[in-house]
Design a protein around this motif. Structure first.
Motif, PDB file in Angstrom:
ATOM      1  N   VAL A 230       0.581  -1.619   0.242  1.00  0.00           N
ATOM      2  CA  VAL A 230       0.203   0.109  -0.382  1.00  0.00           C
ATOM      3  C   VAL A 230       1.267   1.285  -0.014  1.00  0.00           C
ATOM      4  N   VAL A 231       2.014   0.886   0.631  1.00  0.00           N
ATOM      5  CA  VAL A 231       2.576   2.553   0.745  1.00  0.00           C
ATOM      6  C   VAL A 231       3.769   2.629  -0.584  1.00  0.00           C
ATOM      7  N   GLY A 232       3.839   1.137  -0.885  1.00  0.00           N
ATOM      8  CA  GLY A 232       4.573   1.752  -2.554  1.00  0.00           C
ATOM      9  C   GLY A 232       3.701   2.493  -3.206  1.00  0.00           C
ATOM     10  N   ILE A 233       2.577   2.178  -3.690  1.00  0.00           N
ATOM     11  CA  ILE A 233       1.603   3.116  -4.717  1.00  0.00           C
ATOM     12  C   ILE A 233       2.204   5.081  -4.373  1.00  0.00           C
ATOM     13  N   PRO A 234       1.554   5.516  -2.829  1.00  0.00           N
ATOM     14  CA  PRO A 234       1.521   6.771  -3.143  1.00  0.00           C
ATOM     15  C   PRO A 234       2.985   7.153  -3.227  1.00  0.00           C
ATOM     16  N   MET A 260       9.935  -6.635  -1.986  1.00  0.00           N
ATOM     17  CA  MET A 260       9.766  -7.387  -2.524  1.00  0.00           C
ATOM     18  C   MET A 260       8.349  -6.229  -2.931  1.00  0.00           C
ATOM     19  N   ALA A 261       6.999  -6.696  -1.850  1.00  0.00           N
ATOM     20  CA  ALA A 261       5.931  -6.130  -2.770  1.00  0.00           C
ATOM     21  C   ALA A 261       5.841  -4.454  -2.763  1.00  0.00           C
ATOM     22  N   LEU A 262       6.489  -4.001  -2.227  1.00  0.00           N
ATOM     23  CA  LEU A 262       7.356  -2.636  -2.096  1.00  0.00           C
ATOM     24  C   LEU A 262       7.463  -2.101  -3.900  1.00  0.00           C
ATOM     25  N   ILE A 263       8.491  -2.515  -3.999  1.00  0.00           N
ATOM     26  CA  ILE A 263       9.205  -2.534  -5.598  1.00  0.00           C
ATOM     27  C   ILE A 263       7.344  -2.928  -6.712  1.00  0.00           C
ATOM     28  N   ILE A 264       7.261  -3.555  -6.253  1.00  0.00           N
ATOM     29  CA  ILE A 264       5.642  -3.996  -6.832  1.00  0.00           C
ATOM     30  C   ILE A 264       5.165  -2.662  -6.848  1.00  0.00           C
ATOM     31  N   GLY A 265       4.253  -2.466  -5.987  1.00  0.00           N
ATOM     32  CA  GLY A 265       3.224  -1.337  -5.507  1.00  0.00           C
ATOM     33  C   GLY A 265       4.156   0.127  -5.962  1.00  0.00           C
ATOM     34  N   SER A 266       4.933   0.065  -5.777  1.00  0.00           N
ATOM     35  CA  SER A 266       5.878   1.298  -6.774  1.00  0.00           C
ATOM     36  C   SER A 266       6.108   1.270  -8.028  1.00  0.00           C
ATOM     37  N   ALA A 267       6.807   0.544  -8.910  1.00  0.00           N
ATOM     38  CA  ALA A 267       6.739   0.636  -9.705  1.00  0.00           C
ATOM     39  C   ALA A 267       5.769   0.273 -10.562  1.00  0.00           C
ATOM     40  N   GLY A 268       4.627  -0.599 -10.115  1.00  0.00           N
ATOM     41  CA  GLY A 268       3.648  -0.715 -10.936  1.00  0.00           C
ATOM     42  C   GLY A 268       2.158   0.612 -10.882  1.00  0.00           C
ATOM     43  N   ALA A 269       2.318   1.101 -10.066  1.00  0.00           N
ATOM     44  CA  ALA A 269       1.821   1.826 -10.247  1.00  0.00           C
ATOM     45  C   ALA A 269       1.599   2.792  -9.567  1.00  0.00           C
ATOM     46  N   SER A 270       1.445   4.405  -9.849  1.00  0.00           N
ATOM     47  CA  SER A 270       1.782   5.258  -8.860  1.00  0.00           C
ATOM     48  C   SER A 270       0.353   6.394  -8.415  1.00  0.00           C
ATOM     49  N   LEU A 271       0.858   7.028  -7.801  1.00  0.00           N
ATOM     50  CA  LEU A 271      -0.935   8.482  -7.569  1.00  0.00           C
ATOM     51  C   LEU A 271      -0.873   9.217  -8.945  1.00  0.00           C
ATOM     52  N   THR A 272       0.064   9.220  -9.498  1.00  0.00           N
ATOM     53  CA  THR A 272       0.919   9.959 -10.868  1.00  0.00           C
ATOM     54  C   THR A 272       0.248   9.030 -11.972  1.00  0.00           C
TER      55      THR A 272
END
Length: 308
Positions: A230-234, A260-272
């Motif tokens: 969840v943190v990775g997305i924003p 691993m979860a952070l990498i996928i969350g941050s690279a796979g999606a973002s607020l932008t």
């Protein structure tokens, strides 16, 4: 109190620097990729794109995933390419596979992944990202989520440039000008979404210290993997930075499954990206997109802990 003010000023400076950097980078990327897609559409008829990415025999889904793997796009710069696929009326499922796979499997991330975590972990990451992307694309198509694509997303913006109406003696450069005018019109429609998303992401990036992320996602925390996803997305992170940052977080005590979860969350999606997708998708499709990325991130995190 003085130290706190210095910290706040440093955070503000980092936020402003990130905003300026992302605004310039994503603007250039969006215009360049949109123009490139416009050139491709000029030379490659939509019918051919439809045939290549047809999901009827299952091959199109894997081709879309491989196309995503060889295109060095981040989550935001995938959007103009997706717009081109929509206007070429490629298969909906294959477009979704490309949307999921492109930012996660781009060559920069895979290369840095191999150098930082080794080939075995990189192969595990690749299989999870590709497999979930293909399954998600097929599932969303079967469930009829194509109805949640906004009708205007299929329509290319009208160019104000000189076309065939200018006469037979129009210079050859006019077609390039026409593509540019269409690209610029497209960019203006997504500019408010782009600026808004960059602003929110930059604020979060500047004011969320890595120590906080590591503390809430330590190995002792049972909820570490869902929290990291969840943190990775924003926490919008560029492809070149996500792997080194993840390695630093692991060194600070963050569990490798959570990494691993952070990498996928941050690279796979973002607020932008999510805000940009609002110009293409209805809320139901955006919700489905987030569910897929979060599910993929958590699956990879828990599977990594279980296997390794």
């Amino acid at each position: 109190m003085v130290d706190l003010n210095f910290i706040n000023m440093d955070m503000l400076k980092e936020t402003l620097n990130m905003f300026a950097f992302l605004a310039v980078e994503l603007t250039i990327l969006f215009l360049a990729i949109s123009y490139f897609v416009g050139v491709l559409q000029h030379y490659i008829p939509p019918e051919k794109i439809q045939r290549i990415l047809s999901g009827k025999n299952g091959r199109g889904y894997f081709i879309a995933g491989l196309l995503g793997a060889i295109t060095p796009f981040c989550s935001c710069s995938t959007i103009p390419f997706l717009k081109g696929l929509l206007r070429a009326k490629a298969g909906f499922g294959t477009m979704m596979v490309f949307l999921f796979a492109s930012p996660l499997l781009n060559p920069i991330i895979i290369g840095l992944f191999a150098v930082t975590f080794g080939l075995k972990v990189t192969l595990f990451y690749f299989v999870i990202a590709m497999g979930v992307s293909v399954i998600a694309g097929i599932t969303l198509e079967k469930l009829g989520f194509e109805k949640y694509v906004k009708p205007e997303a299929y329509i290319a913006p009208e160019s104000t440039g000189c076309g065939s109406s200018c006469g037979a003696k129009a210079p050859a450069v006019s077609k390039w000008r026409k593509i540019w005018n269409s690209t610029w019109a497209d960019f203006k429609t997504v500019l408010p979404y782009l600026i808004g998303g960059i602003a929110i992401g930059s604020i979060i990036y500047g004011f969320m210290p890595t120590e906080f992320v590591a503390s809430v996602a330590s190995e002792d925390n049972w909820f570490a993997i869902p929290i990291a996803a969840v943190v990775g997305i924003p926490l919008y992170i560029r492809a070149e930075a996500v792997i080194p940052l993840s390695a630093a977080l692991a060194a600070k005590g963050m569990g490798l499954g959570a990494v691993m979860a952070l990498i996928i969350g941050s690279a796979g999606a973002s607020l932008t990206e999510v805000i940009l997708l609002k110009s293409i998708f209805k809320n139901q499709m955006i919700a489905a997109f987030l569910v897929v990325i979060l599910s993929m991130a958590m699956l990879a995190g828990f599977a990594y802990q279980w296997i390794f």
